[in-house]
Every structure is written in C-alpha cells, then in structure tokens.
Design an enzyme around this catalytic site. Structure first.
Site, mmCIF file in Angstrom:
data_model
loop_
_atom_site.group_PDB
_atom_site.id
_atom_site.type_symbol
_atom_site.label_atom_id
_atom_site.label_comp_id
_atom_site.label_asym_id
_atom_site.label_seq_id
_atom_site.Cartn_x
_atom_site.Cartn_y
_atom_site.Cartn_z
ATOM 1 N N SER A 242 101.375 64.326 102.492
ATOM 2 C CA SER A 242 101.282 62.873 102.705
ATOM 3 C C SER A 242 100.253 62.234 101.766
ATOM 4 O O SER A 242 100.528 61.201 101.142
ATOM 5 C CB SER A 242 100.964 62.549 104.165
ATOM 6 O OG SER A 242 99.860 63.292 104.623
ATOM 7 N N HIS A 272 104.936 69.726 107.823
ATOM 8 C CA HIS A 272 103.714 68.908 107.714
ATOM 9 C C HIS A 272 103.492 68.234 109.073
ATOM 10 O O HIS A 272 103.341 68.920 110.079
ATOM 11 C CB HIS A 272 103.885 67.929 106.548
ATOM 12 C CG HIS A 272 102.654 67.192 106.135
ATOM 13 N ND1 HIS A 272 101.392 67.587 106.478
ATOM 14 C CD2 HIS A 272 102.492 66.048 105.397
ATOM 15 C CE1 HIS A 272 100.506 66.735 105.972
ATOM 16 N NE2 HIS A 272 101.148 65.794 105.328
ATOM 17 N N HIS A 319 98.117 77.798 107.505
ATOM 18 C CA HIS A 319 97.720 76.660 106.678
ATOM 19 C C HIS A 319 97.755 77.052 105.210
ATOM 20 O O HIS A 319 97.473 78.201 104.871
ATOM 21 C CB HIS A 319 96.316 76.161 107.048
ATOM 22 C CG HIS A 319 96.083 74.759 106.614
ATOM 23 N ND1 HIS A 319 95.591 74.444 105.373
ATOM 24 C CD2 HIS A 319 96.314 73.580 107.239
ATOM 25 C CE1 HIS A 319 95.517 73.131 105.270
ATOM 26 N NE2 HIS A 319 95.949 72.582 106.381
ATOM 27 N N ARG A 328 89.528 70.740 113.131
ATOM 28 C CA ARG A 328 90.191 69.626 113.832
ATOM 29 C C ARG A 328 90.830 70.145 115.121
ATOM 30 O O ARG A 328 90.914 69.443 116.122
ATOM 31 C CB ARG A 328 91.248 68.976 112.924
ATOM 32 C CG ARG A 328 90.652 68.402 111.646
ATOM 33 C CD ARG A 328 91.724 67.935 110.682
ATOM 34 N NE ARG A 328 92.608 69.013 110.265
ATOM 35 C CZ ARG A 328 93.692 68.865 109.536
ATOM 36 N NH1 ARG A 328 94.068 67.650 109.149
ATOM 37 N NH2 ARG A 328 94.432 69.890 109.178
ATOM 38 N N ASP A 374 97.654 70.817 114.408
ATOM 39 C CA ASP A 374 98.771 70.476 115.298
ATOM 40 C C ASP A 374 98.867 71.360 116.537
ATOM 41 O O ASP A 374 99.658 71.078 117.438
ATOM 42 C CB ASP A 374 100.093 70.570 114.522
ATOM 43 C CG ASP A 374 100.140 69.572 113.381
ATOM 44 O OD1 ASP A 374 99.639 68.459 113.571
ATOM 45 O OD2 ASP A 374 100.658 69.908 112.312
#
Ligand code: CMX
Length: 439
Positions: A242, A272, A319, A328, A374
């Site tokens: 992105s 993604h 990743h 995160r 995620d």
C-alpha cells in the site's frame, strides 16, 4: 496552519541534504542486488528513501525513530484516556517531533474543519450493488473525492514545483479528515441498511468520532481501540504494497486522492491488508470446529497442520521483512489483555501465538513464523461488536492514510522524481548467471 508552519521551517535544511545526495554523492554504492532479489519480489532491495518510519527486522516499526511503546507513552492523550490522540501521531509523522497536547488538538481541529463529505460521494456509494466489497466502496469514494483535489487544481493552474507540498498537505488533511466519515457511512449502509450522513463533531477527537459514527455500544472503550488501531496501522516504511503504491503513483504527480485510491486497491489484497479479515475467519473456524470452545493445544496444533496441508497459509503469521513478533501485534494483545483478558477469542489468539510458530517452524517454509499485525486486530473489533469481517480492511485503510500522506507530502517537498526501475528479460538474467559461473 500548524503542520504547514512546522514543515516550512524545516524544509530548507532537508532540501539541502536531499540535494547533496542526489547531486554530489549519486555514485556511492549502497548495496548489491542479487538474482534472488530480482526474481523474488525485490525483497530487501534498498531503493526507497523515507524519514517517516523504519522497520528493523529484529525489532519492528519505529515511527520517526520511536518504538511503539515509546510513541504510546510520549504522545498526548485525551482527558481520561490511555491511548493518545491520533492527531498527535499525525503531527509526529508529518513534523518529526512529539507534539504538545495543544498541538495535537490543533491537528484534530484541522480535521474537524474538513470532515464534510460532498453529497455526490454518498449518492455514488448508495448506488452501488449491495454485495460490493467495502474496500471497493472505500477506494471508489476516495477516487470520487479527487474532484476536490487542490493539488490537481493548482497543478493545472501552473503551481511552482516548490509549492507542490503545500497543496499536497491540504489534500492530505482533507483526505484523512473525510476517511473516517466515509468508512462509518459504508459500515452503517452495508450492514445496517442506514444511509444517514455521519456527523463529525468538533468536540470529539478522531477516535471518539469514529466510535460515535460507527454506532458501537461501548463508545469509550471503542474510541481507545480506534485510536490504537489507527496509530498502529499508519505506516510500515515505504516498501509494503500500500505504501509503495501510494509512493509510486504519487511520483507521477497524481494527486493524493488518486494515489491513495490506488494504495487501497493494494491493501485489499489477501496477502496484505485483507489478511485481517481472513485471520479472524480462521480463528472462528477453529472455535466453531471445537463446539464454540477454546480447543486444547493438541487440537489446535492438528488444526494448524490441516490448514497447511490443504495448501493454505495461516493468516496473521509471517512477514516479508520482520523476523520477530510484530510489535503492533504485541501492543494489540496487551490492549486485549488489559481490557478483556477472559474473552474466549483473546485466549484462543494467545494460544495460537503459542502453537502456530512451532507448526510453521516444523514446516520450515516461512522465514518468519511469528505473528504480524493482523493476527489479533480482528479479535479486538469482534469484541466491541464490529463483526463484519470484510469491513476490517477498511479500518486498516483509514489508519494507513495517516502514514502514507506524510510520505506523499515529504516526497513532493523534496522533489522526489518519478519512479522508474529497470526490468530485464529472463534470458538477460540467465546470461548474467552464466557469466558469473564462468568466472
Ligand atoms: N502460512 C503458511 N505458509 C507461509 C506463511 C504462513 N503464515 N508465511 C509464509 N509462508 C510460506 C510462503 O507462502 C512461502 O511458500 P512458497 O515457498 O511455497 O511460496 C514460504 O513460506 C516463504 O515465504 P516467506 O519468504 O517467509 O514470506 P513472504 O515474504 O513471501 O510473504 C507474507 C510474506 C506476509 C505474504 C506471508 O508470510 C503470508 O502469506 N502470511 C499469511 C498472510 C498474512 O498474514 N498477511 C499479512 C501480512 C501483513 C500485512 O501486510 O498486512
């Protein structure tokens, strides 16, 4: 305007530094490029410059040099809140300094002034077929907003190159102000059939506004989550799909709306941003398979292997850059454990964190068997009653705009050129390989 003044003050120094690299040191070799990198998705080729964020494979993201725990601690917070103002994060990413509370509130006020979405955007969204994916709606809405781009207008009026960043900043503030309103409208329209225009209140911060417009029950709790979610998803340096799309399209001097709509289309891919909807789906599959209970470790272990054996990936794990658990993920898990530690899906996500890395290591394919951003984000949304999975990437999109727009502004401010890497044919690469073998 606060962001304008701060950036304008820094700009001469940055321009000098950037110009020196481009003009005086252009021939200095930074790194080599291997055949593996060329045929392997350009992994780790050092070819982008950004000062907004940096991902250390062994540590994770740093925003303007600060780790996530440092950012969450240092940024000013709304009264009674534990999670900072999103406006403070935007200031940090744009300016490179931790703002005072008043400065963070000024950014919030800039958003409140720009949050009105034109009527034709709502009309367009309402006219789309019901089954349209919410990411498609979001991307279409952003594209529709391009009509009001100051960058595009001023460019066609002959704006000077030195002033590109000013129009880019104006568009960036408008875009980031309107996004949560559009996202909330898509949510209420798609899942509740409501078509009332959401109202952004100047009395509430970005996160609290979003909680209110979304119409969740626990407004205060969700406002904290929304702030955390948007902050964590804002930026992940410039090579991810992105951010890189925004950078690439922007390099053609397409305005921030055109560029961000393109970025959203990349975010909508299952490898993604869409992974967050897939990840919660996988967790619920596990939960459902074992009679709506948290399974034993052995049962989970077998389920994970069944997923891999059926040729699927385990979403939320692995990743391209990171080689440790994503900070995160850690921040979101800490939030869950602080607010609802007994929730079944949180307990399950925690067990997955324990079991899946072992399974992926045993399989031996994934370079990073650890969780990414995620792996838990959908679980938190689910807890607060936002249970329509296909909406989750929209939330990622709102957050991602907060990181890619400062990158866009600075790319224009420093006069970064149109991007144009070189491609080779397979035969050319084979010839290089043969030549290397003969030496
Ligand atoms: N489950 C199963 N297999 C995995 C895996 C996972 N979670 N992660 C990596 N692998 C596999 C890859 O599919 C690849 O297999 P092949 O050699 O058969 O093609 C192999 O391991 C090597 O991949 P890698 O170099 O470790 O990972 P990549 O850089 O190619 O891809 C990513 C990274 C994120 C796309 C990958 O780990 C993945 O598909 N994860 C699951 C989806 C996901 O969580 N995506 C979200 C990422 C965060 C984000 O951008 O939002």
């Amino acid at each position: 305007m606060i962001l304008y003044d701060q950036i304008a003050a820094q700009l001469p120094g940055w321009r000098e530094r950037y110009k020196a690299l481009a003009k005086e040191h252009a021939d200095v070799v930074v790194d080599q490029v291997t055949v593996g990198q060329i045929v392997g998705g350009m992994r780790d080729i050092k070819s982008l410059v950004t000062d907004i964020s940096f991902v250390d494979p062994a540590e994770g993201i740093r925003f303007r040099g600060m780790s996530i725990p440092e950012v969450l601690k240092a940024l000013p917070k709304p009264r009674g809140a534990k999670i900072p103002y999103v406006g403070g994060l935007y200031y940090l990413l744009m300016v490179g300094e931790v703002p005072t509370k008043a400065q963070a509130q000024e950014v919030e006020a800039e958003w409140a002034r720009r949050a009105d979405v034109p009527d034709y955007v709502y009309k367009m969204l309402k006219s789309m077929p019901k089954e349209t994916h919410p990411m498609t709606l979001l991307s279409q809405a952003v594209l529709a907003l391009q009509n009001g781009s100051q960058f595009a207008k001023k460019y066609h009026e002959g704006m000077k190159k030195d002033a590109y960043w000013e129009a880019a900043l104006e568009d960036s503030l408008a875009l980031t102000a309107q996004l949560p309103v559009i996202a909330a409208f898509i949510y209420r329209m798609k899942y509740f059939g409501e078509t009332k225009k959401p109202k952004y209140s100047a009395k509430l911060d970005y996160g609290a506004n979003f909680a209110k417009m979304l119409g969740v029950k626990d407004q205060k709790g969700y406002a904290e989550l929304a702030r955390l979610y948007f902050i964590l998803h804002s930026d992940h340096e410039s090579g991810n799909v992105s951010a890189h799309t925004m950078h690439l399209v922007g390099s053609a001097l397409s305005d921030p709306f055109l560029s961000f709509s393109a970025a959203l289309n990349g975010l909508a891919g299952p490898l993604h941003g869409l992974a967050n909807q897939e990840c919660l789906g996988w967790l619920l599959d596990v939960y459902g398979k074992f009679g709506n209970k948290v399974p034993s470790r052995d049962e989970l272990y077998k389920f994970a292997w069944d997923t891999l054996n059926s040729g699927k990936v385990i979403p939320g794990y692995g990743h391209a850059v990171l080689r440790v658990p994503d900070p995160r993920f850690t921040a979101q898990m800490q939030f869950a454990k602080a607010h609802f530690p007994e929730d079944d899906l949180v307990r399950l996500a925690d067990m997955v964190f324990d079991v899946v890395p072992t399974v992926l290591k045993e399989q031996g394919k994934a370079k990073n068997p650890a969780p990414n951003v995620d792996a838990i984000s959908g679980t938190l949304q689910y807890y607060y009653g936002v249970r329509d999975f296909d909406f989750y990437t929209v939330l990622f999109g709102v957050g991602r705009a907060l990181g890619v727009t400062p990158n866009y502004v600075w790319a224009r401010a420093l006069g970064q050129p149109i991007e144009r890497p070189k491609s080779l044919s397979t035969k050319m690469i084979e010839d290089v390989v043969a030549k290397a073998a003969a030496q």
